[in-house]
Design a protein around this motif. Structure first.
Motif, mmCIF file in Angstrom:
data_model
loop_
_atom_site.group_PDB
_atom_site.id
_atom_site.type_symbol
_atom_site.label_atom_id
_atom_site.label_comp_id
_atom_site.label_asym_id
_atom_site.label_seq_id
_atom_site.Cartn_x
_atom_site.Cartn_y
_atom_site.Cartn_z
ATOM 1 N N PHE A 121 23.408 26.188 26.928
ATOM 2 C CA PHE A 121 23.020 24.961 27.623
ATOM 3 C C PHE A 121 23.861 24.750 28.887
ATOM 4 O O PHE A 121 23.336 24.413 29.949
ATOM 5 N N GLY A 122 25.188 24.977 28.750
ATOM 6 C CA GLY A 122 26.101 24.743 29.874
ATOM 7 C C GLY A 122 25.769 25.622 31.064
ATOM 8 O O GLY A 122 25.510 25.130 32.174
ATOM 9 N N PHE A 123 25.751 26.923 30.816
ATOM 10 C CA PHE A 123 25.527 27.840 31.924
ATOM 11 C C PHE A 123 24.056 27.871 32.339
ATOM 12 O O PHE A 123 23.756 28.187 33.493
ATOM 13 N N GLY A 124 23.183 27.550 31.386
ATOM 14 C CA GLY A 124 21.765 27.439 31.748
ATOM 15 C C GLY A 124 21.566 26.330 32.764
ATOM 16 O O GLY A 124 20.867 26.494 33.771
ATOM 17 N N THR A 125 22.229 25.185 32.515
ATOM 18 C CA THR A 125 22.140 24.065 33.448
ATOM 19 C C THR A 125 22.711 24.464 34.806
ATOM 20 O O THR A 125 22.138 24.178 35.859
ATOM 21 N N LEU A 126 23.860 25.148 34.749
ATOM 22 C CA LEU A 126 24.506 25.591 35.987
ATOM 23 C C LEU A 126 23.582 26.527 36.769
ATOM 24 O O LEU A 126 23.422 26.389 37.991
ATOM 25 N N LEU A 127 22.985 27.460 36.050
ATOM 26 C CA LEU A 127 22.063 28.408 36.690
ATOM 27 C C LEU A 127 20.904 27.648 37.333
ATOM 28 O O LEU A 127 20.511 27.931 38.470
ATOM 29 N N ALA A 149 24.557 35.303 18.588
ATOM 30 C CA ALA A 149 25.110 34.287 19.499
ATOM 31 C C ALA A 149 24.818 34.662 20.949
ATOM 32 O O ALA A 149 24.422 33.811 21.751
ATOM 33 N N THR A 150 24.984 35.941 21.272
ATOM 34 C CA THR A 150 24.725 36.380 22.655
ATOM 35 C C THR A 150 23.251 36.230 22.989
ATOM 36 O O THR A 150 22.883 35.743 24.071
ATOM 37 N N LEU A 151 22.409 36.655 22.050
ATOM 38 C CA LEU A 151 20.959 36.616 22.284
ATOM 39 C C LEU A 151 20.499 35.184 22.554
ATOM 40 O O LEU A 151 19.735 34.917 23.492
ATOM 41 N N ILE A 152 20.991 34.254 21.725
ATOM 42 C CA ILE A 152 20.551 32.864 21.878
ATOM 43 C C ILE A 152 21.102 32.254 23.163
ATOM 44 O O ILE A 152 20.364 31.598 23.918
ATOM 45 N N ALA A 153 22.389 32.502 23.445
ATOM 46 C CA ALA A 153 22.978 31.957 24.681
ATOM 47 C C ALA A 153 22.247 32.526 25.895
ATOM 48 O O ALA A 153 21.873 31.785 26.816
ATOM 49 N N TRP A 154 22.028 33.828 25.878
ATOM 50 C CA TRP A 154 21.346 34.472 27.011
ATOM 51 C C TRP A 154 19.905 33.935 27.147
ATOM 52 O O TRP A 154 19.446 33.629 28.249
ATOM 53 N N GLY A 155 19.232 33.801 26.008
ATOM 54 C CA GLY A 155 17.863 33.297 26.013
ATOM 55 C C GLY A 155 17.791 31.910 26.633
ATOM 56 O O GLY A 155 16.920 31.635 27.467
ATOM 57 N N LEU A 156 18.737 31.048 26.240
ATOM 58 C CA LEU A 156 18.741 29.682 26.789
ATOM 59 C C LEU A 156 18.988 29.696 28.290
ATOM 60 O O LEU A 156 18.341 28.978 29.044
ATOM 61 N N VAL A 157 19.923 30.545 28.710
ATOM 62 C CA VAL A 157 20.238 30.635 30.142
ATOM 63 C C VAL A 157 18.996 31.074 30.917
ATOM 64 O O VAL A 157 18.663 30.502 31.963
ATOM 65 N N ILE A 158 18.307 32.064 30.386
ATOM 66 C CA ILE A 158 17.128 32.581 31.087
ATOM 67 C C ILE A 158 16.008 31.529 31.120
ATOM 68 O O ILE A 158 15.341 31.350 32.143
ATOM 69 N N ILE A 159 15.829 30.825 30.018
ATOM 70 C CA ILE A 159 14.797 29.767 29.993
ATOM 71 C C ILE A 159 15.093 28.718 31.063
ATOM 72 O O ILE A 159 14.218 28.324 31.833
ATOM 73 N N PHE A 160 16.368 28.300 31.137
ATOM 74 C CA PHE A 160 16.753 27.323 32.157
ATOM 75 C C PHE A 160 16.514 27.897 33.555
ATOM 76 O O PHE A 160 16.056 27.211 34.451
ATOM 77 N N GLY A 161 16.831 29.181 33.732
ATOM 78 C CA GLY A 161 16.653 29.835 35.031
ATOM 79 C C GLY A 161 15.188 29.848 35.442
ATOM 80 O O GLY A 161 14.845 29.535 36.590
ATOM 81 N N LEU A 162 14.329 30.182 34.474
ATOM 82 C CA LEU A 162 12.897 30.242 34.788
ATOM 83 C C LEU A 162 12.350 28.856 35.113
ATOM 84 O O LEU A 162 11.545 28.690 36.027
ATOM 85 N N LEU A 163 12.834 27.855 34.358
ATOM 86 C CA LEU A 163 12.404 26.477 34.635
ATOM 87 C C LEU A 163 12.835 26.060 36.038
ATOM 88 O O LEU A 163 12.085 25.427 36.778
ATOM 89 N N ALA A 164 14.068 26.455 36.403
ATOM 90 C CA ALA A 164 14.580 26.093 37.729
ATOM 91 C C ALA A 164 13.772 26.786 38.816
ATOM 92 O O ALA A 164 13.441 26.163 39.842
ATOM 93 N N LEU A 165 13.445 28.066 38.574
ATOM 94 C CA LEU A 165 12.644 28.796 39.561
ATOM 95 C C LEU A 165 11.279 28.127 39.738
ATOM 96 O O LEU A 165 10.790 27.964 40.849
#
Lengths: 293, 554
Positions: B281-287, B360-376
């Motif tokens: 969530f943290g880095f996803g928001t940042l991204l 843990a990595t998969l879920i964190a990475w997945g969340l970051v990517i979802i946030f990234g795609l939403l931002a795009l």
């Protein structure tokens, strides 16, 4: 099949300049209850960690049921129930979760026995470990340690900081029960009256050296406490072979001796001493005398 | 009152004596190493699509978060004892607030001085630009923010959802107020730096600090007389987390399929899910913020690729650093007795722990990517479809991007591999029980990068290129050789099955072939990447060795 549950030969370990264990030998027979006693920093926990395979012996060998605990932790730890001095159970787990978690590792886990213990210790399955008192934590740790009916129960200071009721639970209800079922218990403790009450065998560590390792009865019968009254007051304690400790002042002294009692009594008589009382010392007295010797 | 102040200050300084120098080192060396990394990749800072202002805000926020976290830990460890001292509640509240304000404000001033008087000034200008000084409105804003944080902490010690809601609203208002200084022409316009501090700004900051002091004082008074115990934040949070657990997470009372599953469950519940969700969530928001704020102004779409790789790398590093710790901080043990005495071989114990790290990595990475795609997606709406078309056309036409639009899915894949690689590498380094090892690894890499970066000022271009390529090949060779040695040792000690080792090495070969034939980079860079890619598989073989070293102390 090995006759000893634990066989330690010539194990030494030092931490920097501090010698924790110095050429320690210990043999724990199957079905016995062995009390490991010693001052703080004597090396008790270090020795138990060797038994658990958490320290690899730098010199000497450690065998548990004939196996090396470092090379084969799965098999050795599968036979052991362990209660740690620090009781580092995960704070966030509930008692019920702790039981089902521990069960996953032990095919011999006895659900009915675990439940019986939980009820006996008055613990709720929904209680979280972090909400438990010190005594309750010890009880929760005990359930995890004994519900799979281990062949060897290793307890590191099981009763430190606990009230008499919990101590009674641990010592009477657990250690003797396990031993009565023909299984082995190795435990370290500062509370020597309890060690004396439940142990078949006592091992005494001092500054990393094994001072004494004998059956409890032998230890108690080979030491004597003599109360002596002299005709003239003594200026300094007696120095006689076999005397471990001599306390008192003036004419009346208490002597704690080891080995040939008749020889000590003869020496006292030669110094015009009159034997007032003769009694068996407690393990506590033997321990203090040995430490000061 | 000099006595208590002196004693408390001494304890405060002692508690922060390790963390503050560490934070300052990170903040001073961080920009320099970022610059160095971009330089190593032959990527000028101006072309990565991140504005100087974005770096500046990111840098300030990171500094504040690190310092605030250290302060919270320092106070949590000492306030119970402070309550037993013969001092008033107002003294305790004032002392905590003043010391916290001095710490956060002093930190930036100190770093600014360090920049001014060291070579890093060059890096500072390169990254932040010339007009973004660390001295200015950020000091009173930091003072306001830390006092607000402290007030929230003490206010929520006696928890209620109404208070939480009010706190949330107030924090958002303050965030809006701070943001309005950067977006003076509206939030959809381009951001500008905040350089002038008006009387109104000073009044707002002072009012917030005074109110925060009052709330803190009330909270301290309540805590001191035990009024918070029954309504503590922890108790309420526990109710919520229990509820979440029953819905989302597996029931701990079920029968675990295997000991490895039990270990993975234990680690997941203990720290896996927390680190995954927090970093996701943290880095996803940042991204999302970075992509959204810099999409329109970016000169080169390569910036998207850089951001997509940079953020998951940080996620991987953090996840690895958190999941690598197997004993509570401050404990003498390097692995808890509870875990170490599990009747499992080192191989099976490592397998359970690795499962948790993987999820843990998969879920964190997945969340970051979802946030990234939403931002795009949001950015596309913002700049309009035609602009996006221009961007994509540019992406496909430029000679640098012979991969065309394929660069985006490949970047996504690479970001996943990178996140896993860093997580796995750092967990394994930590699992050895020597927590200085990861630090040495980071410092070693940064020293080489920064050293080469600084040498470029004094040595001619040809030599520096030669040195850079030499360092890359040497680094790759060390990684491959070390990993193969790890595989061999694990195989000899029966900690990895021959089939698994062959599968992992085949996977690495496949990754290498893909990298060699697809990436439009120089051969030397491709060789370097192939070496680095070994880290995506070698930690799996090395994990049991690390656990064994930690568990059976020699």
């Amino acid at each position: 099949m090995s006759e000893s549950a634990v066989e330690i030969k010539g194990v030494s370990r030092s931490f920097g300049k501090t010698i924790a264990l110095d050429e320690v030998d210990l043999s724990v027979s199957k079905g016995s209850v062995v009390g490991l006693v010693g001052e703080n920093g004597a090396g008790k926990t270090t020795l138990l960690k060797h038994v658990l395979g958490l320290f690899k012996a730098r010199t000497g060998t450690v065998r548990v049921f004939g196996k090396d605990p470092v090379a084969d932790p799965e098999s050795v730890l599968g036979e052991i129930g362990y209660l740690s001095e620090v009781r580092d159970l995960p704070d966030w787990m509930k008692i019920g979760e702790l039981m089902s978690y521990t069960k996953a590792f032990f095919p011999s886990w006895d659900d009915a026995f675990a439940e019986e213990l939980r009820e006996m210790f008055e613990l709720s399955p929904d209680q979280k470990v972090k909400t438990l008192s010190r005594g309750q934590r010890a009880r929760a740790g005990l359930i995890a340690a004994i519900a799979h009916r281990p062949q060897l129960l290793v307890l590191d200071e099981p009763s430190s900081g606990l009230d008499p009721v919990v101590r009674r639970d641990i010592l009477a209800a657990v250690i003797r029960t396990v031993a009565d079922e023909g299984r082995t218990v190795l435990f370290s403790s500062h509370l020597l009256d309890e060690v004396q009450r439940v142990s078949d065998h006592v091992a005494m560590l001092h500054l990393g050296k094994m001072l004494l390792s004998s059956p409890m009865d032998d230890v108690l019968t080979s030491h004597h406490r003599l109360t002596v009254r002299f005709e003239q007051p003594l200026d300094s304690p007696l120095k006689i072979d076999g005397v471990l400790r001599c306390e008192g002042e003036g004419r009346e002294w208490t002597v704690l001796c080891n080995g040939d009692r008749a020889s000590v009594e003869h020496c006292i008589a030669q110094l015009s001493g009159e034997l007032v009382d003769r009694a068996a010392p407690t393990l506590d007295e033997i321990f203090v005398a040995r430490m000061n010797d | 009152m000099t006595g208590p102040i002196k004693a408390l200050s001494w304890e405060f300084v002692r508690r922060l004596s390790l963390t503050v120098p560490l934070i300052i080192s990170i903040l001073v060396l961080g920009p320099l190493s970022v610059e160095g990394l971009f330089w190593m990749a032959a990527l000028p800072m101006g072309e990565v699509g991140i504005t100087a202002l974005s770096w500046h805000c990111l840098y300030l926020a990171l500094g504040f978060i690190l310092m605030a976290t250290s302060l919270v830990e320092a106070y949590k460890g000492s306030y119970q004892r402070m309550f037993a001292f013969p001092v008033s509640n107002s003294f305790i509240a004032s002392w905590m607030m003043v010391s916290a304000i001095l710490a956060v404000v002093g930190q930036e001033l100190l770093i600014h001085c360090l920049y001014r008087f060291t070579l890093s000034d060059w890096s500072m200008r390169a990254i932040f630009g010339d007009d973004h000084s660390l001295i200015g409105p950020c000091q009173p804003v930091f003072a306001m923010a830390i006092s607000t944080l402290m007030a929230m902490y003490w206010c929520l010690r006696k928890f209620s959802f109404r208070k939480l809601f009010v706190c949330g609203v107030l924090v958002n208002c303050l965030g809006f107020w701070i943001g309005s200084h950067y977006y003076r022409s509206g939030f959809l316009a381009e951001a500008r730096s905040w350089s002038t501090f008006t009387l109104l700004d000073a009044t707002v900051c002072t009012a917030v600090i005074v109110t925060s002091w009052f709330v803190t004082w009330r909270g301290v008074a309540r805590e001191r007389c035990g009024d918070n115990v029954e309504h503590s934040f922890e108790k309420r949070v526990e109710v919520v987390t229990n509820w979440i657990n029953t819905i989302i997470f597996p029931d701990g009372l079920r029968t675990h399929k295997s000991p490895e599953a039990a270990i993975a469950w234990n680690q997941w519940r203990h720290c896996g899910r927390g680190s995954a969700l927090a970093s996701g969530f943290g880095f996803g928001t940042l991204l999302a913020i970075m992509l959204f704020s810099s999409f329109g102004s970016r000169r080169d779409p390569e910036g998207v690729v850089v951001i997509l790789l940079l953020i998951p790398s940080i996620v991987g590093f953090l996840t690895g650093s958190i999941l690598g710790i197997l004993a509570p901080p401050g404990s003498r043990e390097r692995i808890t007795m509870f875990l170490a005495t599990s009747p499992l071989s080192d191989k099976r114990l490592a397998r359970g722990l690795l499962w948790n790290a993987w999820w843990a990595t998969l879920i964190a990475w997945g969340l970051v990517i979802i946030f990234g795609l939403l931002a795009l997606d949001a950015a596309i709406v913002r700049v309009g479809g035609s602009s996006l078309q221009v961007q994509i056309d540019q992406l496909t036409r430029t000679s640098h991007h012979s991969l065309g639009v394929m660069i985006l899915p490949l970047a996504l894949l690479a970001s996943g591999v990178l996140a896993w690689m860093l997580t796995a590498t750092f967990v394994v380094l930590h699992w050895t029980g020597n927590h200085l090892l990861p630090l040495f690894a980071i410092v070693g890499v940064l020293a080489v990068v920064m050293g080469l970066s600084l040498l470029s000022f004094f040595i001619d271009k040809e030599t520096i290129i030669l040195l850079r390529e030499g360092a890359m090949i040497a680094g790759a060779a060390v990684i491959v050789a070390g990993s193969l040695l790890g595989f061999w040792t694990a195989f000899q000690r029966k900690m990895i099955e021959p089939g698994s080792a062959a599968l992992l090495l085949s996977f690495w070969v496949a990754e290498s072939l893909l990298c060699w034939f697809i990436l439009p980079a120089q051969p030397i860079h491709r060789l370097f990447l192939i070496g680095i890619l070994m880290l995506s598989v070698s930690p799996i073989a090395m994990a049991p060795l690390a656990i064994s070293r930690n568990r059976h102390v020699v």
